[in-house]
Every structure is written in structure tokens, then in C-alpha cells.
Design a protein around this motif. Structure first.
Motif, PDB file in Angstrom:
ATOM      1  N   ASP A   1      -0.012 -46.068  29.095  1.00 59.30           N
ATOM      2  CA  ASP A   1      -1.443 -46.372  29.192  1.00 59.30           C
ATOM      3  C   ASP A   1      -1.865 -46.538  30.656  1.00 59.30           C
ATOM      4  O   ASP A   1      -2.902 -46.019  31.079  1.00 59.30           O
ATOM      5  CB  ASP A   1      -1.780 -47.647  28.414  1.00 59.30           C
ATOM      6  CG  ASP A   1      -1.663 -47.476  26.914  1.00 59.30           C
ATOM      7  OD1 ASP A   1      -1.613 -46.321  26.441  1.00 59.30           O
ATOM      8  OD2 ASP A   1      -1.616 -48.513  26.207  1.00 59.30           O
ATOM      9  N   VAL A   2      -1.078 -47.261  31.423  1.00 58.52           N
ATOM     10  CA  VAL A   2      -1.389 -47.463  32.841  1.00 58.52           C
ATOM     11  C   VAL A   2      -1.290 -46.125  33.575  1.00 58.52           C
ATOM     12  O   VAL A   2      -2.111 -45.818  34.437  1.00 58.52           O
ATOM     13  CB  VAL A   2      -0.471 -48.537  33.465  1.00 58.52           C
ATOM     14  CG1 VAL A   2      -0.675 -48.627  34.968  1.00 58.52           C
ATOM     15  CG2 VAL A   2      -0.721 -49.893  32.810  1.00 58.52           C
ATOM     16  N   LEU A   3      -0.302 -45.313  33.214  1.00 60.55           N
ATOM     17  CA  LEU A   3      -0.151 -43.992  33.817  1.00 60.55           C
ATOM     18  C   LEU A   3      -1.393 -43.132  33.569  1.00 60.55           C
ATOM     19  O   LEU A   3      -1.849 -42.410  34.452  1.00 60.55           O
ATOM     20  CB  LEU A   3       1.096 -43.296  33.259  1.00 60.55           C
ATOM     21  CG  LEU A   3       1.472 -41.965  33.891  1.00 60.55           C
ATOM     22  CD1 LEU A   3       1.881 -42.157  35.351  1.00 60.55           C
ATOM     23  CD2 LEU A   3       2.586 -41.304  33.096  1.00 60.55           C
ATOM     24  N   GLN A   4      -1.950 -43.241  32.378  1.00 59.09           N
ATOM     25  CA  GLN A   4      -3.180 -42.504  32.044  1.00 59.09           C
ATOM     26  C   GLN A   4      -4.318 -42.918  32.984  1.00 59.09           C
ATOM     27  O   GLN A   4      -5.072 -42.072  33.470  1.00 59.09           O
ATOM     28  CB  GLN A   4      -3.564 -42.781  30.584  1.00 59.09           C
ATOM     29  CG  GLN A   4      -4.853 -42.146  30.143  1.00 59.09           C
ATOM     30  CD  GLN A   4      -4.742 -40.635  29.994  1.00 59.09           C
ATOM     31  OE1 GLN A   4      -3.699 -40.107  29.716  1.00 59.09           O
ATOM     32  NE2 GLN A   4      -5.850 -39.948  30.201  1.00 59.09           N
ATOM     33  N   GLU A   5      -4.414 -44.214  33.259  1.00 63.99           N
ATOM     34  CA  GLU A   5      -5.450 -44.691  34.181  1.00 63.99           C
ATOM     35  C   GLU A   5      -5.245 -44.120  35.584  1.00 63.99           C
ATOM     36  O   GLU A   5      -6.208 -43.746  36.259  1.00 63.99           O
ATOM     37  CB  GLU A   5      -5.439 -46.223  34.245  1.00 63.99           C
ATOM     38  CG  GLU A   5      -5.920 -46.900  32.988  1.00 63.99           C
ATOM     39  CD  GLU A   5      -5.862 -48.419  33.111  1.00 63.99           C
ATOM     40  OE1 GLU A   5      -6.358 -48.953  34.128  1.00 63.99           O
ATOM     41  OE2 GLU A   5      -5.325 -49.051  32.191  1.00 63.99           O
ATOM     42  N   VAL A   6      -3.989 -44.058  36.019  1.00 63.91           N
ATOM     43  CA  VAL A   6      -3.687 -43.500  37.343  1.00 63.91           C
ATOM     44  C   VAL A   6      -4.090 -42.029  37.376  1.00 63.91           C
ATOM     45  O   VAL A   6      -4.675 -41.555  38.363  1.00 63.91           O
ATOM     46  CB  VAL A   6      -2.191 -43.674  37.684  1.00 63.91           C
ATOM     47  CG1 VAL A   6      -1.834 -42.968  38.987  1.00 63.91           C
ATOM     48  CG2 VAL A   6      -1.843 -45.155  37.773  1.00 63.91           C
ATOM     49  N   PHE A   7      -3.794 -41.296  36.302  1.00 62.95           N
ATOM     50  CA  PHE A   7      -4.165 -39.874  36.248  1.00 62.95           C
ATOM     51  C   PHE A   7      -5.685 -39.708  36.339  1.00 62.95           C
ATOM     52  O   PHE A   7      -6.181 -38.871  37.091  1.00 62.95           O
ATOM     53  CB  PHE A   7      -3.634 -39.227  34.963  1.00 62.95           C
ATOM     54  CG  PHE A   7      -4.007 -37.781  34.834  1.00 62.95           C
ATOM     55  CD1 PHE A   7      -3.425 -36.824  35.665  1.00 62.95           C
ATOM     56  CD2 PHE A   7      -4.946 -37.361  33.916  1.00 62.95           C
ATOM     57  CE1 PHE A   7      -3.775 -35.480  35.564  1.00 62.95           C
ATOM     58  CE2 PHE A   7      -5.305 -36.019  33.807  1.00 62.95           C
ATOM     59  CZ  PHE A   7      -4.716 -35.076  34.635  1.00 62.95           C
ATOM     60  N   LEU A   8      -6.418 -40.537  35.602  1.00 63.90           N
ATOM     61  CA  LEU A   8      -7.880 -40.450  35.646  1.00 63.90           C
ATOM     62  C   LEU A   8      -8.413 -40.748  37.047  1.00 63.90           C
ATOM     63  O   LEU A   8      -9.341 -40.080  37.520  1.00 63.90           O
ATOM     64  CB  LEU A   8      -8.501 -41.395  34.619  1.00 63.90           C
ATOM     65  CG  LEU A   8      -8.275 -41.020  33.153  1.00 63.90           C
ATOM     66  CD1 LEU A   8      -8.796 -42.123  32.228  1.00 63.90           C
ATOM     67  CD2 LEU A   8      -8.944 -39.699  32.831  1.00 63.90           C
ATOM     68  N   LYS A   9      -7.825 -41.711  37.718  1.00 65.48           N
ATOM     69  CA  LYS A   9      -8.264 -42.028  39.079  1.00 65.48           C
ATOM     70  C   LYS A   9      -7.984 -40.866  40.027  1.00 65.48           C
ATOM     71  O   LYS A   9      -8.782 -40.588  40.919  1.00 65.48           O
ATOM     72  CB  LYS A   9      -7.588 -43.310  39.568  1.00 65.48           C
ATOM     73  CG  LYS A   9      -8.108 -44.553  38.869  1.00 65.48           C
ATOM     74  CD  LYS A   9      -7.372 -45.797  39.316  1.00 65.48           C
ATOM     75  CE  LYS A   9      -7.899 -47.014  38.575  1.00 65.48           C
ATOM     76  NZ  LYS A   9      -7.220 -48.256  38.968  1.00 65.48           N
ATOM     77  N   SER A  10      -6.855 -40.202  39.831  1.00 67.08           N
ATOM     78  CA  SER A  10      -6.547 -39.064  40.702  1.00 67.08           C
ATOM     79  C   SER A  10      -7.491 -37.908  40.428  1.00 67.08           C
ATOM     80  O   SER A  10      -7.896 -37.202  41.354  1.00 67.08           O
ATOM     81  CB  SER A  10      -5.088 -38.640  40.550  1.00 67.08           C
ATOM     82  OG  SER A  10      -4.825 -38.190  39.238  1.00 67.08           O
ATOM     83  N   MET A  11      -7.866 -37.713  39.173  1.00 69.66           N
ATOM     84  CA  MET A  11      -8.821 -36.650  38.848  1.00 69.66           C
ATOM     85  C   MET A  11     -10.197 -36.971  39.436  1.00 69.66           C
ATOM     86  O   MET A  11     -10.894 -36.088  39.915  1.00 69.66           O
ATOM     87  CB  MET A  11      -8.918 -36.445  37.335  1.00 69.66           C
ATOM     88  CG  MET A  11      -7.655 -35.860  36.708  1.00 69.66           C
ATOM     89  SD  MET A  11      -7.248 -34.230  37.342  1.00 69.66           S
ATOM     90  CE  MET A  11      -8.366 -33.238  36.397  1.00 69.66           C
TER      91      MET A  11
END
Length: 189
Positions: A43-53
Motif C-alpha cells: 500500500d505504501v509502495l502504491q503511494e510512492v508510485f503515485l507520487k512519482s507519476m
């Protein structure tokens, strides 16, 4: 989170997807170690991916995308930890702790203020400066044009007069060591 199915990403996100594919596994491993919960780490990894996008082309201009991703992972982890408030069910028969009685000296605040006002200006000034505002007696002496011994004497006499007022108007009592032990609540006089 596997983004390998994202082959039709717009060209402006190609650099994000490329960096993500290169570092996703180690980011997940890092977050899993920190959180000790694989699904929460995802879940936290998903947030990191969204921030990078969301960073978009700004991400493409980074000198070290891996370092940026790990920094974002750390801050996202910290944010997540701060927001996670553990809930503990308390037993129904839990008794509230009994409040400790306030020390007698703490209960004298209002009375002290009233009795400071009863002192003359010189006594009040030395007590307020040295006892309430932590000014040294030496500094008080220098700012008031006194010798050190004169300032010490003035402070001692002012404390004695304040003590007399506290005994007379606040019902202050002292123990065998001369320390305030208690006081009798009296009407403001």
C-alpha cells in the motif's frame, strides 16, 4: 505492485516507468522490512508510485531517480506511521487514576500574587527580578546601582516581609525544615 502491463504509457511518463521497474523490488523489500507487513508495504509502495507519476517530467530531470524514490519512500513511511494511531480496547472496569494532590506551594499562586502587590515597590522589584524571573542578584545589583551585599540584604528582607504576608493572609504553614508544607484556604483579604 507490478507496472509491467503499462506498455501504453504516454511518452512523458516513460522515464518514471523505467526507473520504477528498475527499483520497485528493492523499494518493496525496504518497506516490508520497515513495516514488517507485506500487504501494508505494498500500500505504501502504491503511494510512492503515485507520487512519482505526479512528479512527471520533473522526475525525468533527476540526477539520481533511485535516491529520489527512496527519499519519497522514507517520507511516505514516516507520514503513514504518524497517521496510524493504534487503538486498544480498554476494559470496562478500568478505574481512572486518582489525581495526586497538588503540592501546597503550587496551590498558593493566587495568594502569592495578591501578597506581592502588598509589598512596597523596592521589595516587589527584587523578588520579581531574582525569584520569579531568574535574574542573578549580581545582575540586579548592577542594574540598580547597588553593591552585591546591599542587593543580597534587600532580597533577604523582601523575602522575610513576603513570608509574613503569606502567613498572615494565606494561612501558610511551614514544616520543621522551614519549607512550605500546607496552607489554609482563606478568603481573599
Amino acid at each position: 505492485m507490478n507496472t509491467s502491463h503499462a506498455t501504453d504509457t504516454p511518452p512523458r511518463f516513460d522515464c518514471v516507468v523505467k526507473a520504477w521497474r528498475a527499483h520497485e523490488a528493492e523499494l518493496l523489500a525496504y518497506l516490508s522490512r520497515q513495516l514488517q507487513d507485506h500487504s501494508l508495504a505494498q500500500d505504501v509502495l502504491q503511494e510512492v508510485f503515485l507520487k512519482s507519476m505526479r512528479a512527471g517530467q520533473g522526475f525525468c530531470r533527476l540526477d539520481n531517480p533511485r535516491a529520489w524514490l527512496f527519499q519519497v519512500a522514507r517520507t511516505t513511511l514516516v507520514d503513514h506511521t504518524r497517521l496510524a494511531k493504534p487503538w486498544v480496547d480498554l476494559p470496562d472496569d478500568l478505574v481512572a487514576p486518582v489525581a495526586e494532590p497538588r503540592p501546597a506551594v503550587d496551590a498558593l499562586n493566587a495568594c502569592l500574587g495578591r501578597n506581592l502587590a502588598r509589598l512596597d515597590e523596592a521589595d516587589r522589584a527584587v523578588i520579581e527580578a531574582c525569584d520569579l524571573h531568574s535574574q542573578t542578584v549580581r545582575d540586579f545589583a548592577q542594574t540598580h546601582g547597588l553593591s552585591l551585599s546591599a542587593a543580597k540584604s534587600r532580597l533577604l528582607r523582601a523575602r522575610q516581609r513576603l513570608r509574613q504576608h503569606l502567613v498572615a493572609h494565606c494561612g501558610v504553614q511551614f514544616d520543621e525544615h522551614g519549607q512550605v508544607c500546607c496552607h489554609v484556604a482563606m478568603e481573599a483579604t
